[in-house]
Write an enzyme that holds these catalytic residues in place. Structure first.
Site, short mmCIF file in Angstrom:
data_model
loop_
_atom_site.label_atom_id
_atom_site.label_comp_id
_atom_site.label_asym_id
_atom_site.label_seq_id
_atom_site.Cartn_x
_atom_site.Cartn_y
_atom_site.Cartn_z
N ASN A 127 0.82 -1.19 0.00
CA ASN A 127 0.00 0.00 0.00
C ASN A 127 0.86 1.26 0.00
O ASN A 127 1.00 1.91 -1.04
CB ASN A 127 -0.95 -0.01 1.21
CG ASN A 127 -1.95 1.13 1.16
OD1 ASN A 127 -1.92 1.97 0.28
ND2 ASN A 127 -2.86 1.16 2.13
N ASP A 128 1.49 1.55 1.11
CA ASP A 128 2.25 2.79 1.21
C ASP A 128 3.35 2.91 0.15
O ASP A 128 3.64 4.01 -0.31
CB ASP A 128 2.87 2.92 2.61
CG ASP A 128 1.80 3.17 3.67
OD1 ASP A 128 0.75 3.72 3.32
OD2 ASP A 128 2.02 2.79 4.83
#
Lengths: 462, 135
Positions: free
Chosen positions: A390-391
């Site tokens: 995600n990040d």
């Protein structure tokens, strides 16, 4: 065995250890490298056993058999997804062993040729205290890291006011105690140093959150090396010093690589607290449109693609999705589609975590590429398949100076024609930052468990 | 009067400094004597050179193998077992009077050998999984 002869033997063992690390420069030479390591260890142990100070072997043999059996069972049974915990646990053992060796030297310095009980020469006493303190710190620090990785303890940072001040004060007391024990040696002082170091190890690691674990594990790796060095100086054993320095610098370099992968300074990681406060402001979720898709949609899109890049993250490890993912990739390859994998340096919970999991699922290592190697290829890619990351894909790292992850190098998945993003819900990533990628026009969200989704796509492709 | 007293103080300060310098010189000397053959310096030389060797060797490790690197460095740092062997090795004169050092040494042998066997075996298992594309 004469002293010169054993010195030469230790030197040879050290060269073997250097060769072991040298072998890791490519997967082809790595297996030989491991053999070099084992050879070096056998030489070092045999040399010590043949030295005149070791005369009775019964306890040693019992110890080796017990330890060997436990190590053997652990190594056979461990699941590859549990690797980060295992490495943390092994670090704690090195730390504890260093404490015990230093304690043995403290109670029987004559065996090591460093004076008598409670009248050890000052330099040896300093080296010994440093070795035992770093060892104790590594031990409890690794135990905490292990508990966080294993899920025994919450991965969230534990923060209280005055934390850094307390650590600093304890650190100063530690230095003072080392000075005192050199002035007047006593058992109480020695064990106070050990106890304080044990406490410091706990306090140092509790404020560090789950996603910073790659840095913590590398850092503890480094510490275990320096502990070995401290003991090496106490015993005047060059093999121990060389190995300690190799391991120490290896851990330090890995920590540096991991910090760079997150665009964070080493100090800020150590001070911890990252990801502690989940962002309550700027939550745009809800009033923006998200394009959600099914496994069939995803299968259709990928079937019509010619280039697919898979971006795995920690979520893949949690869902144990690597085998289902590889099956999916195999089907795509059969269709003549070029499938590759892109690994972010801090994906997962330890350096190289994703590479090992993909290797376990029989993904050839030459299809697995690093950020620098593959990032340029995203604009010419049809589908970026993000699974459990995600990040590391969040474009805000490039565009939004307010973002907590601003400046972090990311994989430019948004430049590919379509982004398929597997995620269980619309939650933010570890850093507590919303990912605007979810709301992009070229993104299709696949809301499901990573493994389940891969299996469904496989069915749809067949 | 005032000047004299300041001068006196200054003198005492320099004396203290001198004493301090003398003491630290003594400490360094005793350090050197304790490591009679100047072995501290040679050990320190080895230490610094090994850090440099480590630096250049580790930068050559491919990022794909960073996990095996961690587990193999873990295994080789258990060479600390040599210290444990020396502690666990002396002859026992009387079984009822076991030196604590021997017990510590024994525990350290167990801990380090878990690491040696476990570390090398896990590394081997990992490395066996890395395969090239079948063409």
């Amino acid at each position: 065995m004469s002293e010169n002869f054993s010195a030469i033997a230790y030197l040879i063992a050290s060269i073997f250890f250097i060769m072991a690390l040298r072998g890791l420069s490519s997967p082809e030479t790595a297996r030989n490298g491991n053999m070099f390591g084992i050879t070096g260890m056998v030489i070092a142990i045999a040399t010590t056993l043949a030295s005149p100070s070791v005369v009775s072997y019964d306890w040693i043999i019992v110890g080796l058999v017990i330890g060997g059996a436990i190590g053997d069972i652990i190594a056979r049974r461990i699941q590859m997804t549990a690797l980060p915990q295992l490495v943390a646990a092994f670090h704690s053992l090195v730390g504890l062993a260093a404490v015990f060796v230093a304690s043995a030297a403290f109670y029987q310095p004559a065996a090591y040729g460093i004076g008598d009980f409670l009248s050890i020469p000052t330099p040896s006493m300093i080296e010994m205290s440093i070795g035992t303190a770093i060892g104790a710190l590594t031990f409890t620090g690794s135990i905490i890291a292990f508990a966080k990785l294993q899920g025994i303890m919450s991965g969230a940072p534990v923060i209280f006011s005055g934390q850094h001040l307390l650590n600093a004060v304890l650190g100063i007391i530690m230095v003072a105690l080392v000075v005192m024990i050199c002035d007047e040696q006593s058992e109480q002082l020695y064990w106070t140093i050990v106890g304080l170091a044990l406490l410091l190890g706990i306090l140092m690691i509790i404020p560090i959150g789950g996603a910073d674990m790659p840095v913590v594990i590398s850092m503890l790796n480094s510490y275990s090396g320096w502990a070995a060095c401290g003991i090496g100086f106490t015993l005047s054993n060059p093999a121990l010093i060389i190995v300690g320095a190799l391991v120490g610098s290896s851990g330090a370099i890995l920590s540096y690589v991991m910090c760079k992968g997150m665009n964070r300074s080493f100090i800020s990681v150590i001070l911890g607290g990252f990801g502690g406060e989940t962002s309550t402001t700027g939550s745009v979720t809800g009033d923006r449109n998200v394009r959600a898709g099914s496994a069939d949609d995803a299968a259709f899109i990928m079937k019509n693609a010619s280039n697919v890049i898979i971006v795995p993250g920690y979520g893949m490890a949690v869902a144990q999705a690597q085998h289902a993912l590889r099956e999916m990739a195999d089907l795509l390859k059969k269709e003549g589609i070029n499938v590759r994998y892109a690994i972010h340096p801090v994906a997962g919970r330890m350096p190289g975590h994703m590479n090992v999991l993909l290797a376990e699922a029989n993904v050839p290592y030459d299809e697995v590429l690093e950020l620098d190697e593959i990032n340029r290829d995203f604009p010419s890619t049809d589908v970026a398949f993000v699974i459990g990351a995600n990040d590391v894909t969040n474009p805000a790292a490039k565009t939004d100076p307010q973002s907590a992850i601003y400046g972090m190098p990311i994989l430019d998945v948004e430049r590919s024609a379509t982004v398929l993003f597997i995620k269980r819900s619309l939650g933010s990533g570890y850093a507590g930052v919303d990912n605007e990628l979810f709301f992009r026009e070229n993104t299709m969200m696949l809301f499901s468990d990573a493994k389940q989704m891969c299996e469904d796509i496989v069915k749809a492709l067949e | 009067m005032v000047l004299e007293s300041t001068l006196g103080q200054e003198k005492s300060v320099t004396e203290i400094l001198k004493n301090g310098a003398q003491q630290s010189a003594n400490l360094i000397e005793t350090t050197a004597i304790a490591n009679s053959d100047g072995s501290f310096i040679s050990m320190f030389t080895i230490f610094i050179l090994a850090i440099f060797v480590g630096y250049y060797v580790i930068w050559n490790v491919t990022p794909a193998l960073h996990s095996p690197l961690m587990s193999v460095t873990n295994a080789i740092s258990s060479v600390i077992i040599v210290g444990a062997l020396i502690a666990a090795g002396p002859k026992e004169i009387d079984i009822t009077d076991v030196n604590p050092a021997k017990i510590f040494g024994f525990v350290a042998v167990v801990l380090a050998s878990i690491n040696i066997f476990g570390g090398f075996m896990v590394t081997q298992r990992m490395l066996q999984m890395y395969k090239k594309k079948v063409r």
